[in-house]
Write a protein that holds these residues in place. Structure first.
Motif, PDB file in Angstrom:
ATOM      1  N   ASP A   4       0.733  -1.070  -0.024  1.00 18.98           N
ATOM      2  CA  ASP A   4       0.072   0.102   0.148  1.00 18.98           C
ATOM      3  C   ASP A   4       0.957   1.150  -0.055  1.00 18.98           C
ATOM      4  N   ASN A   5       0.387   2.430  -0.730  1.00 19.08           N
ATOM      5  CA  ASN A   5       1.302   3.679  -0.542  1.00 19.08           C
ATOM      6  C   ASN A   5       1.050   4.245   0.477  1.00 19.08           C
ATOM      7  N   ARG A   6       2.449   4.775   1.033  1.00 19.57           N
ATOM      8  CA  ARG A   6       2.109   5.277   2.565  1.00 19.57           C
ATOM      9  C   ARG A   6       2.602   6.936   2.632  1.00 19.57           C
ATOM     10  N   GLY A   7       2.705   7.439   1.196  1.00 19.12           N
ATOM     11  CA  GLY A   7       3.143   8.752   1.171  1.00 19.12           C
ATOM     12  C   GLY A   7       4.424   8.974   0.389  1.00 19.12           C
ATOM     13  N   PRO A   8       4.761   9.984  -0.646  1.00 18.29           N
ATOM     14  CA  PRO A   8       5.795   9.896  -1.241  1.00 18.29           C
ATOM     15  C   PRO A   8       7.265   9.646  -0.513  1.00 18.29           C
ATOM     16  N   ARG A   9       7.623  10.362   0.464  1.00 21.37           N
ATOM     17  CA  ARG A   9       8.919  10.045   1.248  1.00 21.37           C
ATOM     18  C   ARG A   9       9.016   8.439   1.807  1.00 21.37           C
ATOM     19  N   ASP A  10       7.760   7.859   2.333  1.00 20.05           N
ATOM     20  CA  ASP A  10       8.010   6.763   2.894  1.00 20.05           C
ATOM     21  C   ASP A  10       7.995   5.713   1.889  1.00 20.05           C
ATOM     22  N   ASP A  11       7.278   5.884   0.765  1.00 15.82           N
ATOM     23  CA  ASP A  11       7.446   5.215  -0.506  1.00 15.82           C
ATOM     24  C   ASP A  11       8.627   4.882  -0.971  1.00 15.82           C
ATOM     25  N   GLU A  12       9.216   6.277  -1.279  1.00 17.88           N
ATOM     26  CA  GLU A  12      10.896   6.336  -1.685  1.00 17.88           C
ATOM     27  C   GLU A  12      11.757   5.377  -0.719  1.00 17.88           C
ATOM     28  N   ASN A  13      11.703   5.631   0.609  1.00 13.69           N
ATOM     29  CA  ASN A  13      12.489   4.940   1.502  1.00 13.69           C
ATOM     30  C   ASN A  13      12.158   3.451   1.147  1.00 13.69           C
ATOM     31  N   LEU A  14      11.028   3.075   1.105  1.00 17.53           N
ATOM     32  CA  LEU A  14      10.700   1.600   1.097  1.00 17.53           C
ATOM     33  C   LEU A  14      11.252   0.705  -0.068  1.00 17.53           C
ATOM     34  N   LEU A  70       9.896  -3.095  -6.434  1.00 16.96           N
ATOM     35  CA  LEU A  70       8.668  -3.454  -5.639  1.00 16.96           C
ATOM     36  C   LEU A  70       7.347  -2.534  -6.114  1.00 16.96           C
ATOM     37  N   PHE A  71       6.222  -3.102  -6.264  1.00 17.81           N
ATOM     38  CA  PHE A  71       4.913  -2.443  -6.649  1.00 17.81           C
ATOM     39  C   PHE A  71       4.344  -1.762  -5.368  1.00 17.81           C
ATOM     40  N   ILE A  72       3.828  -0.519  -5.612  1.00 14.95           N
ATOM     41  CA  ILE A  72       3.274   0.189  -4.627  1.00 14.95           C
ATOM     42  C   ILE A  72       1.827   0.755  -5.181  1.00 14.95           C
ATOM     43  N   ALA A  73       0.768   0.360  -4.609  1.00 12.25           N
ATOM     44  CA  ALA A  73      -0.236   0.655  -5.249  1.00 12.25           C
ATOM     45  C   ALA A  73      -1.508   1.377  -4.316  1.00 12.25           C
ATOM     46  N   PRO A  74      -2.354   2.238  -4.363  1.00 17.07           N
ATOM     47  CA  PRO A  74      -3.335   2.596  -3.595  1.00 17.07           C
ATOM     48  C   PRO A  74      -3.886   1.665  -3.117  1.00 17.07           C
ATOM     49  N   SER A  75      -4.422   1.495  -1.896  1.00 19.07           N
ATOM     50  CA  SER A  75      -5.253   0.215  -1.487  1.00 19.07           C
ATOM     51  C   SER A  75      -6.662   0.301  -2.090  1.00 19.07           C
ATOM     52  N   HIS A  76      -7.196   1.406  -2.448  1.00 17.47           N
ATOM     53  CA  HIS A  76      -8.483   1.285  -3.106  1.00 17.47           C
ATOM     54  C   HIS A  76      -8.646   0.846  -4.617  1.00 17.47           C
ATOM     55  N   LEU A  77      -7.318   0.666  -5.072  1.00 18.27           N
ATOM     56  CA  LEU A  77      -7.545   0.151  -6.324  1.00 18.27           C
ATOM     57  C   LEU A  77      -6.753  -1.302  -6.494  1.00 18.27           C
ATOM     58  N   SER A  78      -6.505  -1.879  -5.357  1.00 18.36           N
ATOM     59  CA  SER A  78      -6.160  -3.137  -5.208  1.00 18.36           C
ATOM     60  C   SER A  78      -6.756  -4.237  -4.202  1.00 18.36           C
ATOM     61  N   VAL A  79      -7.277  -5.199  -4.914  1.00 17.73           N
ATOM     62  CA  VAL A  79      -7.984  -6.151  -4.395  1.00 17.73           C
ATOM     63  C   VAL A  79      -7.080  -6.938  -3.288  1.00 17.73           C
ATOM     64  N   GLY A  80      -5.919  -7.280  -3.584  1.00 23.88           N
ATOM     65  CA  GLY A  80      -4.993  -7.947  -2.372  1.00 23.88           C
ATOM     66  C   GLY A  80      -4.841  -7.049  -1.307  1.00 23.88           C
ATOM     67  N   ILE A  81      -4.345  -5.883  -1.320  1.00 21.90           N
ATOM     68  CA  ILE A  81      -4.198  -4.862  -0.225  1.00 21.90           C
ATOM     69  C   ILE A  81      -5.553  -4.910   0.522  1.00 21.90           C
ATOM     70  N   GLN A  82      -6.549  -4.547   0.004  1.00 20.27           N
ATOM     71  CA  GLN A  82      -7.809  -4.705   0.662  1.00 20.27           C
ATOM     72  C   GLN A  82      -7.919  -5.989   1.731  1.00 20.27           C
ATOM     73  N   PHE A  83      -7.672  -6.872   1.204  1.00 17.30           N
ATOM     74  CA  PHE A  83      -7.811  -8.083   2.052  1.00 17.30           C
ATOM     75  C   PHE A  83      -6.515  -8.296   2.855  1.00 17.30           C
ATOM     76  N   ALA A  84      -5.348  -7.905   2.555  1.00 23.51           N
ATOM     77  CA  ALA A  84      -4.166  -7.654   3.419  1.00 23.51           C
ATOM     78  C   ALA A  84      -4.635  -6.634   4.710  1.00 23.51           C
ATOM     79  N   ASP A  85      -5.279  -5.705   4.509  1.00 27.77           N
ATOM     80  CA  ASP A  85      -5.722  -4.757   5.526  1.00 27.77           C
ATOM     81  C   ASP A  85      -6.811  -5.567   6.330  1.00 27.77           C
TER      82      ASP A  85
END
Length: 251
Positions: A155-165, A190-205
Motif C-alpha cells: 500500500d502507498n504510504r506517502g512519497p517520502r515513505d514510499d521512496e525509502n521503502l 517493488l510495486f506500490i499501489a493505492p489500497s482502493h485500487l488493489s484487491v489484494g491490499i484490501q484483503f491484507a488490511d
C-alpha cells in the motif's frame, strides 16, 4: 507466480507512545496469480450484495460515530459483521492463499539499542515479512520441482515513505546473504499501489486488523476466522511461519 500483498495496522509508534500503542502489525496475503482473478470476482460479488461502493477497510467496520461517511456507513453493525465474515470466508476458501504476518511489540523494540525510530520498526518488520515470503517460494519450488517466483505489492504510504521503502527493498534484493536472506525467488522491484485500487491490499488490511485485534485487545474472534490460512511449519505451527513476533522474546 505468487503475489504478496502487504498492508499495516496503524503506524509504528514513537518511543514516547510505544507503551500506549503497544503493537504494530504488517499483514501479508500471498495469492497465486490464477487465484487472484477468482478472489477479485468474489470481492466484487460480495460488495454488490451489500451495496458497498468503494474501498473495504478494517476501520470502516467500527460503529459510526457521526464522522465522515465511509462506504459501509449505510450498514447496521450486524450487517457489517456478516460482511466481514463473508470476506474472510472468501479469502480462506482458497487453500493456495497463505497469510504471513509480523507482529512488533513496540516497547520491546525500543528496548533494543539498534531501534530508535518508527521507520526502524517498519523496515525490520518488512525485512522479516519478505524473508518468510522468500522461504515460502523456496518451499514451493522444492515441492513442485521447478523455481517459483513472486512479486511484492505494498500500500502507498506517502512519497517520502514510499521512496525509502523502494530503496530498502532494492537493498534487500541485492544482498549477498550476510545477515540478510538471498532473495533468489522474488522478482526485483517493488510495486506500490493505492489500497482502493488493489484487491489484494484490501484483503491484507483485513488480515492485519484481525491480527492487531488479537494481540492488542486479546480478542481472537476475527483471527480465528482466518487461522486456517496462515503459513505453517511442517508440523502445523503458525508461530515463526505465519505469525512472526518481533523482537524475539517473552512478550
Amino acid at each position: 507466480m505468487q503475489l504478496l500483498f502487504i498492508d499495516e495496522s496503524g503506524t509504528p509508534p514513537t518511543a514516547k507512545s510505544a507503551a500506549d500503542v503497544g503493537y504494530f502489525v504488517l499483514g501479508g496475503v500471498v495469492i497465486p496469480e490464477e487465484v487472484w482473478v477468482k478472489l477479485a470476482a468474489d470481492l466484487k460479488r460480495i460488495k454488490a450484495s451489500y451495496q458497498v461502493h468503494g474501498e473495504i477497510k478494517w476501520r470502516h467496520f467500527a460503529q459510526d460515530k457521526g464522522g465522515k461517511p465511509t462506504p459501509l456507513s449505510h450498514l447496521p453493525i450486524e450487517h457489517k459483521e456478516s460482511l466481514r465474515r463473508d470476506l474472510y470466508r472468501a479469502l480462506t476458501a482458497y487453500k493456495a492463499v497463505k497469510i504471513i504476518s509480523v507482529v512488533a511489540h513496540a516497547p520491546s523494540c525500543y528496548g533494543k539499542g539498534y531501534i530508535e525510530t518508527p521507520d526502524n520498526i517498519y523496515w525490520l518488520c518488512y525485512k522479516q515479512l519478505t524473508e518468510r515470503f522468500q522461504y515460502m517460494l523456496q518451499d514451493l519450488s522444492r515441492m513442485i520441482g521447478h523455481s517459483v517466483h513472486g512479486i511484492v505489492v505494498c500500500d502507498n504510504r506517502g512519497p517520502r515513505d514510499d521512496e525509502n521503502l523502494r530503496n530498502l527493498h532494492a537493498t534487500l534484493m541485492s544482498s549477498d546473504g550476510e545477515n540478510i536472506s538471498r532473495y533468489q525467488n522474488i522478482i526485483e522491484g517493488l510495486f506500490i499501489a493505492p489500497s482502493h485500487l488493489s484487491v489484494g491490499i484490501q484483503f491484507a488490511d483485513l488480515v492485519a486488523g484481525a491480527i492487531f485485534r488479537k494481540f492488542k485487545a486479546d480478542d481472537g474472534r476475527f483471527f480465528s476466522q482466518i487461522e486456517g490460512s496462515f503459513r505453517t511449519s511442517p508440523t502445523g505451527a503458525i508461530a515463526g511461519y505465519g505469525v512472526v513476533k518481533f523482537p524475539k522474546g517473552a512478550w
